[in-house]
Write an enzyme that holds these catalytic residues in place. Sequence first.
Site, short mmCIF file in Angstrom:
data_model
loop_
_atom_site.label_atom_id
_atom_site.label_comp_id
_atom_site.label_asym_id
_atom_site.label_seq_id
_atom_site.Cartn_x
_atom_site.Cartn_y
_atom_site.Cartn_z
N CYS A 1 0.93 4.98 12.07
CA CYS A 1 0.80 3.81 12.95
C CYS A 1 0.82 4.20 14.42
CB CYS A 1 1.93 2.83 12.70
SG CYS A 1 2.13 2.50 10.97
N HIS B 1 0.79 -1.23 0.00
CA HIS B 1 0.00 0.00 0.00
C HIS B 1 0.82 1.28 0.00
CE1 HIS B 1 -0.07 1.21 4.41
NE2 HIS B 1 0.37 -0.02 4.53
N1 PMP Z 1 7.83 -0.09 8.10
C1 PMP Z 1 7.78 1.17 7.64
C2 PMP Z 1 9.07 1.89 7.41
C3 PMP Z 1 6.56 1.79 7.39
O1 PMP Z 1 6.53 3.04 6.94
C4 PMP Z 1 5.37 1.07 7.65
C5 PMP Z 1 4.02 1.71 7.41
N2 PMP Z 1 3.85 2.93 8.06
C6 PMP Z 1 5.47 -0.24 8.11
C7 PMP Z 1 6.71 -0.79 8.33
C8 PMP Z 1 4.23 -1.07 8.37
O2 PMP Z 1 3.67 -1.44 7.15
P1 PMP Z 1 2.22 -2.08 7.04
O3 PMP Z 1 1.27 -0.94 7.06
O4 PMP Z 1 2.24 -2.79 5.71
O5 PMP Z 1 2.03 -3.03 8.15
#
Ligand code: PMP
Length: 383
Positions: free
Chosen positions: A329, A202
């Site tokens: 996140c 995504h």
């Molecule tokens: N690692 C990094 C550097 C990210 O930017 C993100 C998403 N913010 C993730 C891991 C987590 O990815 P996902 O949304 O696919 O779980």
Amino acid sequence: MSIYLDYNASAPVDPRVLSVMVDAYQNHFGNADSRTHDFGEDVRSITETARKQVADLLGVKNDEVFFTSGATESNNIAILGLRQFGEAENRKHIITSSIEHKAVLGAAKFLSENGFEVEYVDPGESGRVDLERVISMICPDTLLVSLMHVNNETGIIQPVKELGEYLSKTKTLFHIDATQSCGKLVEEIRDLHYDLMSISAHKMHGPQGIGALIMRKKRYRLPPVKPIMFGGGQEHGVRPGTLPTALIAGFGEACAIAENEAAQSNANCREIKKQLLELLEKSGVRYEINGDQNYCVPTTLNVSFLGVSSEALMLATKRYCGVSNGSACTSSSYSHSHVLSAMHLPAERIESAIRISWGEDVNAEKAMQMLSHLLEAVRSLIR
Ligand code: PMP
């Protein structure tokens, strides 16, 4: 009309990706692991085509690609999956950086609470960790170094190329979180040495909820990662669970598009960044750009509007500016960015920092409009 410039949180799905997904949902609805009829085989051929598209983008072999639900899961499998091996070999030292995504930091913390020693490297004001510092911390007990390719908040490229070259001559395993670089730094990723890599669809115009863990083979053997979940044995047991055909097909298509179009996309993004920087410079407001721009990707700008709290700015512009102050996140509960704090920036700069991130499909004129709105809000909040 709101303008979305938070692509590092999630990028819009490419219409070509969507049409592949709709076709999969409508016409290819079996289970890739069904062996008793052609429906299963039909779906299996779709997931295997996508696996090849992912592998081709990264320059790896098809059987080194393991589909997961995204980079959070890939990071967890890569790090927690090495626990048994580390314990058996009595190599329980892990090095990572303090600017990693919480999925890496959380998994590393869990191991540190369970008999492992985890050391964290701070990047300094540039936002880039010092290669020599990391190398100096490696010892015979070092099981794993985990370092991201591009930081999600600052866009700063980390020295994973040099570190991978160094580590390839040692027995220490190397995990790269390439979530923010996959599909963008196409040639650079193909050039990297590593054992494990996390990617997510995504962030590159694919669907949410699908990603991959890449496990590179050495002398025909996969890295010693054990599953952290149990089930039907899909993905060779590394990530059990029914394969989500449409998500995987969409991910594959996003990879194929990136492979063909990344060079042009990067040029478009660079132009947008140039114009944003020019507008900032002419604005007369007090600002600082966070992270050494000599190492920054052309899709991210982390900027502090001095004297203006980023929370107040986000609130004032929420309805028409889709930008962020921190990683999505962790942003449901606002706390100061752990990345900017690890860069030891002054508190005022951390509290006033916002992240603007975009892709090649962004209309440059609209991006400038958005920044103008933001600047207006900054001026009114300063008064
Ligand atoms: N690692 C990094 C550097 C990210 O930017 C993100 C998403 N913010 C993730 C891991 C987590 O990815 P996902 O949304 O696919 O779980």
